[in-house]
Write a protein that holds these residues in place. Structure first.
Motif, PDB file in Angstrom:
ATOM      1  N   VAL A  60      29.018 -36.836 -39.851  1.00 14.96           N
ATOM      2  CA  VAL A  60      29.510 -35.639 -39.146  1.00 14.96           C
ATOM      3  C   VAL A  60      28.878 -35.549 -37.754  1.00 14.96           C
ATOM      4  O   VAL A  60      29.546 -35.184 -36.778  1.00 14.96           O
ATOM      5  N   SER A  61      27.601 -35.922 -37.642  1.00 11.92           N
ATOM      6  CA  SER A  61      26.948 -35.918 -36.324  1.00 11.92           C
ATOM      7  C   SER A  61      27.600 -36.944 -35.398  1.00 11.92           C
ATOM      8  O   SER A  61      27.815 -36.678 -34.206  1.00 11.92           O
ATOM      9  N   LEU A  62      27.934 -38.113 -35.941  1.00 11.21           N
ATOM     10  CA  LEU A  62      28.609 -39.141 -35.135  1.00 11.21           C
ATOM     11  C   LEU A  62      30.031 -38.718 -34.778  1.00 11.21           C
ATOM     12  O   LEU A  62      30.506 -39.001 -33.668  1.00 11.21           O
ATOM     13  N   LEU A  63      30.713 -38.027 -35.697  1.00 16.76           N
ATOM     14  CA  LEU A  63      32.061 -37.527 -35.375  1.00 16.76           C
ATOM     15  C   LEU A  63      31.986 -36.525 -34.215  1.00 16.76           C
ATOM     16  O   LEU A  63      32.872 -36.491 -33.359  1.00 16.76           O
ATOM     17  N   ILE A  94      42.628 -51.247 -34.899  1.00 17.77           N
ATOM     18  CA  ILE A  94      42.993 -51.582 -36.283  1.00 17.77           C
ATOM     19  C   ILE A  94      42.361 -52.916 -36.690  1.00 17.77           C
ATOM     20  O   ILE A  94      41.715 -53.024 -37.730  1.00 17.77           O
ATOM     21  N   GLU A  95      42.530 -53.912 -35.823  1.00 21.06           N
ATOM     22  CA  GLU A  95      42.003 -55.247 -36.116  1.00 21.06           C
ATOM     23  C   GLU A  95      40.478 -55.217 -36.202  1.00 21.06           C
ATOM     24  O   GLU A  95      39.876 -55.798 -37.111  1.00 21.06           O
ATOM     25  N   ARG A  96      39.860 -54.514 -35.267  1.00 19.74           N
ATOM     26  CA  ARG A  96      38.404 -54.469 -35.170  1.00 19.74           C
ATOM     27  C   ARG A  96      37.786 -53.759 -36.388  1.00 19.74           C
ATOM     28  O   ARG A  96      36.839 -54.270 -36.998  1.00 19.74           O
ATOM     29  N   LEU A  97      38.324 -52.603 -36.745  1.00 25.01           N
ATOM     30  CA  LEU A  97      37.739 -51.839 -37.854  1.00 25.01           C
ATOM     31  C   LEU A  97      37.997 -52.520 -39.204  1.00 25.01           C
ATOM     32  O   LEU A  97      37.172 -52.425 -40.116  1.00 25.01           O
ATOM     33  N   HIS A  98      39.138 -53.206 -39.322  1.00 30.13           N
ATOM     34  CA  HIS A  98      39.405 -53.979 -40.539  1.00 30.13           C
ATOM     35  C   HIS A  98      38.292 -55.016 -40.744  1.00 30.13           C
ATOM     36  O   HIS A  98      37.730 -55.147 -41.829  1.00 30.13           O
ATOM     37  N   ARG A  99      37.982 -55.724 -39.668  1.00 34.57           N
ATOM     38  CA  ARG A  99      36.953 -56.771 -39.728  1.00 34.57           C
ATOM     39  C   ARG A  99      35.580 -56.182 -40.068  1.00 34.57           C
ATOM     40  O   ARG A  99      34.845 -56.711 -40.910  1.00 34.57           O
ATOM     41  N   ILE A 100      35.217 -55.079 -39.418  1.00 40.01           N
ATOM     42  CA  ILE A 100      33.914 -54.444 -39.679  1.00 40.01           C
ATOM     43  C   ILE A 100      33.837 -53.968 -41.129  1.00 40.01           C
ATOM     44  O   ILE A 100      32.803 -54.114 -41.791  1.00 40.01           O
TER      45      ILE A 100
ATOM     46  N   ASP B  56      32.415 -45.824 -33.959  1.00 39.50           N
ATOM     47  CA  ASP B  56      33.247 -46.244 -35.096  1.00 39.50           C
ATOM     48  C   ASP B  56      32.565 -47.325 -35.937  1.00 39.50           C
ATOM     49  O   ASP B  56      32.681 -47.321 -37.164  1.00 39.50           O
ATOM     50  N   THR B  57      31.871 -48.244 -35.267  1.00 41.57           N
ATOM     51  CA  THR B  57      31.115 -49.260 -36.008  1.00 41.57           C
ATOM     52  C   THR B  57      30.087 -48.591 -36.925  1.00 41.57           C
ATOM     53  O   THR B  57      29.963 -48.934 -38.111  1.00 41.57           O
ATOM     54  N   ILE B  59      30.105 -45.450 -38.046  1.00 42.88           N
ATOM     55  CA  ILE B  59      30.737 -44.633 -39.089  1.00 42.88           C
ATOM     56  C   ILE B  59      31.320 -45.507 -40.196  1.00 42.88           C
ATOM     57  O   ILE B  59      31.152 -45.211 -41.383  1.00 42.88           O
ATOM     58  N   VAL B  60      31.986 -46.601 -39.845  1.00 39.86           N
ATOM     59  CA  VAL B  60      32.575 -47.469 -40.879  1.00 39.86           C
ATOM     60  C   VAL B  60      31.460 -48.094 -41.735  1.00 39.86           C
ATOM     61  O   VAL B  60      31.590 -48.217 -42.960  1.00 39.86           O
ATOM     62  N   SER B  61      30.344 -48.449 -41.096  1.00 44.17           N
ATOM     63  CA  SER B  61      29.207 -48.990 -41.864  1.00 44.17           C
ATOM     64  C   SER B  61      28.648 -47.937 -42.825  1.00 44.17           C
ATOM     65  O   SER B  61      28.321 -48.231 -43.979  1.00 44.17           O
ATOM     66  N   LEU B  62      28.576 -46.692 -42.352  1.00 47.62           N
ATOM     67  CA  LEU B  62      28.082 -45.609 -43.215  1.00 47.62           C
ATOM     68  C   LEU B  62      29.073 -45.291 -44.330  1.00 47.62           C
ATOM     69  O   LEU B  62      28.681 -44.980 -45.461  1.00 47.62           O
ATOM     70  N   LEU B  63      30.375 -45.381 -44.016  1.00 47.19           N
ATOM     71  CA  LEU B  63      31.387 -45.173 -45.066  1.00 47.19           C
ATOM     72  C   LEU B  63      31.242 -46.229 -46.156  1.00 47.19           C
ATOM     73  O   LEU B  63      31.411 -45.941 -47.348  1.00 47.19           O
ATOM     74  N   ALA B  64      30.911 -47.472 -45.755  1.00 42.98           N
ATOM     75  CA  ALA B  64      30.700 -48.528 -46.751  1.00 42.98           C
ATOM     76  C   ALA B  64      29.567 -48.132 -47.697  1.00 42.98           C
ATOM     77  O   ALA B  64      29.688 -48.263 -48.926  1.00 42.98           O
ATOM     78  N   GLU B  65      28.470 -47.627 -47.133  1.00 42.53           N
ATOM     79  CA  GLU B  65      27.342 -47.187 -47.974  1.00 42.53           C
ATOM     80  C   GLU B  65      27.743 -45.998 -48.846  1.00 42.53           C
ATOM     81  O   GLU B  65      27.392 -45.919 -50.027  1.00 42.53           O
ATOM     82  N   ARG B  66      28.507 -45.059 -48.260  1.00 51.39           N
ATOM     83  CA  ARG B  66      28.914 -43.870 -49.014  1.00 51.39           C
ATOM     84  C   ARG B  66      29.730 -44.253 -50.248  1.00 51.39           C
ATOM     85  O   ARG B  66      29.508 -43.721 -51.342  1.00 51.39           O
ATOM     86  N   PHE B  67      30.671 -45.188 -50.078  1.00 50.49           N
ATOM     87  CA  PHE B  67      31.519 -45.557 -51.218  1.00 50.49           C
ATOM     88  C   PHE B  67      30.756 -46.404 -52.239  1.00 50.49           C
ATOM     89  O   PHE B  67      31.100 -46.421 -53.415  1.00 50.49           O
ATOM     90  N   LYS B  68      29.707 -47.087 -51.792  1.00 48.67           N
ATOM     91  CA  LYS B  68      28.843 -47.765 -52.776  1.00 48.67           C
ATOM     92  C   LYS B  68      28.114 -46.728 -53.631  1.00 48.67           C
ATOM     93  O   LYS B  68      27.987 -46.886 -54.845  1.00 48.67           O
TER      94      LYS B  68
END
Lengths: 143, 143
Positions: A60-63, A94-100, B56-57, B59-68
């Motif tokens: 939420v802080s990052l958002l 889309i491509e970048r976040l898929h990869r991450i 975004d990098t 947040i997506v990394s944190l989302l990965a941890e959240r879903f784990k």
């Protein structure tokens, strides 16, 4: 209000609640005391929930920072007469976040849902800024 | 593929594209070279986009941890016979994330949309784990 007060104990759903809450797991300290194995599971869930809450605080802080940045982009686009949407930029994201996501062990569908959510909301706010002639004040304190 | 290659230059929409892309901001290096003020705006947008990508990098990394974490909760709940939903927990999260959003300068509606998104997806995955008798393997590598 602490997590402890709120979800101290859980008990399996007894299906005695009303229909809307039929599949809810509710709090019951008596059940947990009577079944030590339930108490142990509840303690593990509580620890995981604290980690989940910590992740949510970070996200939420990052958002908040993300929407401050996109608000600045919205102002720049509105003042230059650029349109809110940019599909090449979206294809890149889309491509970048898929990869991450794949690298991080996250279902890439989740990453794409996240991207759609933030991009859709950012575009709505860009349009509001453009409609106000480049004035970010239309969003009040929230960009 | 770099950001530079993808959206090096932007020009205001000329409304000459097809209808689907009518409000798109498209790339045009010639237009930017002819108008230095446009080039300056484009440079500022590029810098902001790099910051947005960095957010975004994270947040997506944190989302990965959240879903784990929520996958682990799902396994514990399924094995103990707990239901996927917990409305008291959700009330606690709503209040908490609203407060964090306001403190961070984020529209609390965005925080609530984020919460609904992750909780809805986590519950779907909890149900799939429960349906598989507490086996998180139903989610393959993605929890």
């Amino acid at each position: 209000m602490s997590e402890t007060e709120n979800s101290d104990w859980l008990r399996p759903d007894q299906h005695t609640d009303n229909e809307a809450h039929e599949s809810e797991t509710v709090i019951d300290s008596a059940a947990a005391e009577a079944h030590p194995e339930i108490a142990e599971t509840v303690a593990k869930i509580k620890a995981l929930r604290q980690s989940i809450d910590n992740v949510d605080t970070a996200i939420v802080s990052l958002l908040a920072e993300r929407f401050k940045y996109t608000s600045q982009v919205g102002v720049l686009k509105a003042r230059a007469g650029f349109a809110p949407a940019d599909y090449k930029r979206e294809d890149y994201q889309i491509e970048r976040l898929h990869r991450i996501a794949v690298d991080a062990g996250l279902d890439p569908d989740i990453a794409e849902m996240y991207r759609e959510f933030v991009v859709t909301e950012a575009k709505k706010r860009h349009q509001r800024i453009a409609d106000a002639g480049g004035d970010p004040g239309v969003l009040d304190v929230f960009a």
